[in-house]
Write an enzyme that holds these catalytic residues in place. Structure first.
Site, mmCIF file in Angstrom:
data_model
loop_
_atom_site.group_PDB
_atom_site.id
_atom_site.type_symbol
_atom_site.label_atom_id
_atom_site.label_comp_id
_atom_site.label_asym_id
_atom_site.label_seq_id
_atom_site.Cartn_x
_atom_site.Cartn_y
_atom_site.Cartn_z
ATOM 1 N N PRO A 286 0.872 -1.235 -0.129
ATOM 2 C CA PRO A 286 0.180 0.112 -0.123
ATOM 3 C C PRO A 286 1.106 1.224 0.116
ATOM 4 C CG PRO A 286 0.154 -1.074 2.162
ATOM 5 C CD PRO A 286 0.872 -2.064 1.223
ATOM 6 N N CYS B 16 0.461 5.358 -0.261
ATOM 7 C CA CYS B 16 -0.287 6.779 -0.510
ATOM 8 C C CYS B 16 0.102 7.594 -1.717
ATOM 9 C CB CYS B 16 0.127 7.623 0.615
ATOM 10 S SG CYS B 16 -0.989 7.074 2.255
ATOM 11 N N ALA C 264 -3.289 3.696 2.026
ATOM 12 C CA ALA C 264 -3.992 3.781 2.907
ATOM 13 C C ALA C 264 -5.240 4.714 2.715
ATOM 14 C CB ALA C 264 -3.088 4.457 3.855
ATOM 15 N N TYR D 200 0.210 5.069 13.091
ATOM 16 C CA TYR D 200 -1.487 5.769 12.935
ATOM 17 C C TYR D 200 -2.306 5.295 14.029
ATOM 18 C CZ TYR D 200 0.886 7.479 8.570
ATOM 19 O OH TYR D 200 1.667 8.261 7.840
ATOM 20 N N ARG E 259 8.685 0.441 -3.236
ATOM 21 C CA ARG E 259 9.287 1.219 -4.247
ATOM 22 C C ARG E 259 9.762 0.656 -5.445
ATOM 23 N NH1 ARG E 259 12.670 3.608 0.936
ATOM 24 N NH2 ARG E 259 12.163 1.350 1.187
#
Ligand SMILES: Cc1cc2nc3c(=O)[nH]c(=O)nc-3n(C[C@H](O)[C@H](O)[C@H](O)COP(=O)(O)O)c2cc1C
Length: 355
Positions: free
Chosen positions: A23, A25, A57, A181, A324
């Site tokens: 995941p 962003c 996310a 988070y 990445r």
């Protein structure tokens, strides 16, 4: 056939290989609504042969987003925007997952390419939430200490988010309980100083996560869909969340019906001392897989096909998560298969380019 390209069935979902897109962003949604960028971005990785794509996310509420540009899944507009993207990626043979998230005390920041600082008043800043009124770092706002009403709302928001994800066609729900988070903030003794049933012992700190999972499973058809949980196995801070706690947590998650633990680390505080090298989090994944007897995925600087295949072959993890490197090369799975000498199905339209 190399093990990296062996299919996996997990919670009734068939995944064509062991490659999971991390995941990530993209901060490219408007009002939480994903669009053309996401179709191109996720679609390219589906064309490129990724087994399971986990969408970035995605906020379960407006205030749960990291930035105003995060993807969202709290209303019908979000569902409708995701539908064609999910449908296209699935038509390429990828299974589709979405990471449901609430950013807690790390919410309300600007874009990373603008230095990811907390938004100021006048820039659309909003009140952040957390288990305790402790800011993430110098310069970050003090989060509101969540009361029972706030906690119940977050649980409801995750349940609605999961239902909406199901409507949009997602196969897998990943709950974001990592990287400092909201849910990670409850799990970690660094950020959770509560004196009620959500603080103190590990059982109490895990309560929010377990209640979120229960709510997600209770309300809808997701009962039969796999739920993954991404955790930060360690905080990399003395006195923080550690591998011992993570193993106990993983056993609780297995008991609650979770199918896979996505093993990441860090994010609870800026001064964490991380030792980062290719595969640096794999030891955590292996230990959780062995001691909690649950499927895991391993992530962190995995870039080489041989290494990815070794991770699966040696039983370190059930899936490898590529972040990445998949941004650098959307066709990484196709290229990895070539490098490993494994003949996998290519997209028909690209066959004339197959080496
Ligand atoms: C641009 C970017 C965005 C990210 N966004 C998320 C996210 O939304 N959720 C999450 O759990 N991790 C996120 N991460 C962390 C990645 O999922 C992954 O764990 C990390 O990049 C390490 O894997 P890699 O070395 O293969 O990139 C992000 C990483 C990058 C580079």
């Amino acid at each position: 056939m190399r093990r990296l390209f062996e299919p996996l069935e997990i919670g009734g979902v068939k995944i064509k290989n062991r490659i999971m897109m991390a995941p990530m962003c993209m901060y490219s949604a408007e009002d939480g609504v994903v669009g053309a960028f996401h179709m191109a971005h996720l679609g390219a990785r589906a064309v490129g042969g990724t087994g399971l794509i986990i969408v970035e996310a995605t906020g379960v509420s407006q205030e749960g987003r990291i930035s105003p540009y995060d993807a969202g899944i709290w209303n019908e507009k979000h569902v409708e925007a995701f539908k064609p993207i999910v449908e296209f990626c699935k038509s390429c043979g990828s299974a589709m997952g979405i990471q449901l998230a609430h950013a807690g005390r790390k919410a309300s920041v600007n874009l990373p390419w603008l230095r990811e600082e907390p938004l100021k008043r006048g820039e659309g800043a909003w009140q952040t939430l957390g288990p305790s009124p402790i800011p993430f770092d110098v310069g970050y706002p003090v989060p509101k200490e969540m009361d029972n009403g706030d906690i119940e709302k977050v649980i409801r928001d995750f349940a609605v988010g999961a239902m909406n994800a199901d409507k949009a066609g997602f196969d897998v729900i990943e709950i974001h309980a990592a990287h400092g988070y909201l849910i990670n903030e409850f799990l970690s003794p660094i950020s959770n100083k509560r004196k009620d049933k959500y603080g103190g012992t590990l059982n109490n700190r895990a309560r929010l996560l377990l209640e979120v999972i229960d709510a997600v499973k209770r309300g809808n058809r997701l009962r039969n869909k796999p739920i993954f949980v991404r955790i930060s196995v360690v905080d990399w801070i003395d006195g923080g969340f550690d591998i011992k706690s993570a193993v106990i947590l993983a056993k609780m998650l297995k008991e609650s019906g979770v199918s896979l633990i996505d093993c990441s680390s860090g994010g609870i505080a800026q001064d964490a001392k991380m030792d980062v090298y290719p595969g640096y989090q794999l030891g955590f994944a292996k230990e959780i897989r062995e001691k909690a007897d649950i499927a895991v995925s391993g992530v962190g600087l995995i870039t080489e096909p041989e290494f990815a295949d070794f991770i699966i072959n040696s039983g370190i993890a059930d899936m490898v998560v590529i972040g990445r490197e998949l941004i650098r090369d959307p066709h990484w799975p196709l290229h990895a298969a070539q490098k490993l000498g494994t003949d996998i199905e290519w997209p028909k339209r690209y066959l004339r380019a197959k080496l």
